[in-house]
Design an enzyme around this catalytic site. Structure first.
Site, PDB file in Angstrom:
ATOM      1  N   SER A 197       0.687  -1.289  -0.075  1.00  0.00           N
ATOM      2  CA  SER A 197       0.093   0.079   0.105  1.00  0.00           C
ATOM      3  C   SER A 197       0.929   1.480   0.064  1.00  0.00           C
ATOM      4  O   SER A 197       1.500   1.518  -1.093  1.00  0.00           O
ATOM      5  CB  SER A 197      -1.068   0.063   1.173  1.00  0.00           C
ATOM      6  OG  SER A 197      -1.850   1.000   1.149  1.00  0.00           O
ATOM      7  N   ASP A 241      10.088   5.516 -10.118  1.00  0.00           N
ATOM      8  CA  ASP A 241       9.721   6.092 -11.381  1.00  0.00           C
ATOM      9  C   ASP A 241      10.278   7.445 -11.763  1.00  0.00           C
ATOM     10  O   ASP A 241      10.648   7.759 -12.738  1.00  0.00           O
ATOM     11  CB  ASP A 241       8.224   6.043 -11.287  1.00  0.00           C
ATOM     12  CG  ASP A 241       7.515   4.980 -11.526  1.00  0.00           C
ATOM     13  OD1 ASP A 241       8.131   3.966 -11.854  1.00  0.00           O
ATOM     14  OD2 ASP A 241       6.266   5.034 -11.409  1.00  0.00           O
ATOM     15  N   LYS A 264      -0.816  -4.274  -3.075  1.00  0.00           N
ATOM     16  CA  LYS A 264      -2.006  -3.782  -2.481  1.00  0.00           C
ATOM     17  C   LYS A 264      -2.169  -2.395  -2.918  1.00  0.00           C
ATOM     18  O   LYS A 264      -1.702  -1.659  -2.328  1.00  0.00           O
ATOM     19  CB  LYS A 264      -1.982  -3.972  -0.931  1.00  0.00           C
ATOM     20  CG  LYS A 264      -3.206  -3.581  -0.316  1.00  0.00           C
ATOM     21  CD  LYS A 264      -3.006  -3.720   1.247  1.00  0.00           C
ATOM     22  CE  LYS A 264      -4.269  -3.389   1.961  1.00  0.00           C
ATOM     23  NZ  LYS A 264      -4.161  -3.391   3.612  1.00  0.00           N
TER      24      LYS A 264
END
Length: 356
Positions: free
Chosen positions: A207, A218, A232
């Site tokens: 999460s 990224d 998740k």
């Protein structure tokens, strides 16, 4: 909730169910349980006169929690003492730290921060830790998110913005309809903007941990090291059903996506279409339930290839080592090592924790 507010009212100890009774695993330092002298291995046989025989840890926790300033009576069976002990413990507000530890690795200029949850005070704790480590002259940082199951979304954003540039996309949610998309950006200048950064993750990182590690990956801000994360990434809303709110409906309304476009949620059907380009078949070694050849290609800010399919795949993936033999794992599951330690220290009260 304890995991997101960072505090609750109770006694301050970790408990487990062992040998049919509630057992104290560890009292937290500075809490009522710690100050009263409760110890690891103590068996709680009664809570306010109610037997704990075959009681669940959840039910025991409910009995021991309550308004700060009120008291709870515990009957304790302690190893090495024949008679049961009677404790009257006053409840207090228990502060749960998100940053369990931080410091400089001895003999280096490498900082280390261990984060266990994303609660209301997480970003403040992290800021204090980073400021102090910067003041000690660290030139690189290890940020440990292993077994961090997540927490508050806003705290994930505020954590990511400690490392990535102001104004950068951290995460977005996408539901069934395009107009439901919501984007969250970093809004402050980072405290640790450009020095080497390594983020540690494993299968228990989920999460909010995946949002932070995914954003760092990224934007090419740091190296992700460890094992593929949990995957998740569902946005869910809870709707109470009935007048007493004892029953609720949990409805999934959207999913989390990180800046490259990867969805954090691992799909139930691995053949579902995604938003990336399908990879050509290769003979790559599988890294989780999907082979690399079955995963979708995405790209970081610098054009580096990363893979979709749910969760975060580390830049440096470690190999699982069989640290314990099967018999050792079986003994650990039965709590044999814990029980041995309790009995050993009870029989040798002058023994120190650094024994060999």
């Amino acid at each position: 909730m304890e995991s997101t507010s960072g505090k609750y009212e109770g006694l301050g100890m970790e408990i487990d169910s062992r040998d049919d009774y509630i057992t104290i695993v560890t009292p937290m330092e500075g809490t009522p349980a710690y100050r009263k002298g409760l110890k690891s291995g103590d068996k709680i046989t009664k809570i306010n006169g109610q037997s704990t025989l075959d009681m669940t840890t959840a039910d025991a926790a409910k009995l021991m929690r309550g308004p700060a300033g009120t008291s709870v009576n515990l009957i304790i069976k302690r190893e090495g003492i024949a008679n049961e002990l009677d404790f009257e413990v006053e409840r207090a507000v228990i502060e749960l730290k998100s940053v369990n530890f931080y410091g400089v690795i001895e003999g280096t200029d490498i900082g280390y921060i261990r984060l266990s949850r994303f609660a209301e005070e997480t970003s403040h704790e992290l800021r204090d830790a980073i400021v102090e480590l910067n003041g000690k002259g660290i030139n690189s940082l290890i940020f440990d998110l292993r077994s961090n199951g997540g927490g508050l979304l806003q705290q994930a954003v505020e954590t990511a913005e400690l490392f990535i540039e102001e104004g950068k996309l951290v995460v977005y949610t996408r539901g069934k309809f395009a107009e439901s998309e919501r984007r969250l950006y970093s809004q402050r200048k980072p405290l640790f903007p450009d020095k080497p950064l390594v983020v540690l993750v494993n299968e228990g990182s989920a999460s909010a941990s995946e949002i932070v590690s995914g954003a760092i990956q990224d934007w090419d801000r740091g190296i992700i090291m460890g094992y593929p994360t949990y995957g998740k990434g569902l946005v869910q809303q809870v709707f109470p059903i009935g007048s007493d709110n004892d029953v609720a409906l949990k409805l999934t309304t959207a999913k989390y996506y990180i800046p490259s476009g990867r969805c954090i949620q691992k799909p139930e059907n691995q053949n579902k279409d995604g938003h990336g380009d399908k990879i050509a078949q290769t003979d790559s070694t599988p890294v989780d339930s999907l082979k690399i050849s079955d995963k979708e290609i995405y790209y970081t800010n610098s054009g580096r290839v990363v893979y979709g399919g749910g969760g975060i795949l580390p830049d440096v993936e470690l190999e699982h080592e069989d640290i314990y033999k099967p018999i050792e794992l079986a003994l650990e599951r039965r709590g044999v090592f814990f029980d041995f330690a309790v009995k050993k220290f009870a029989a040798n009260p002058d023994m120190t924790v650094d024994l060999e």
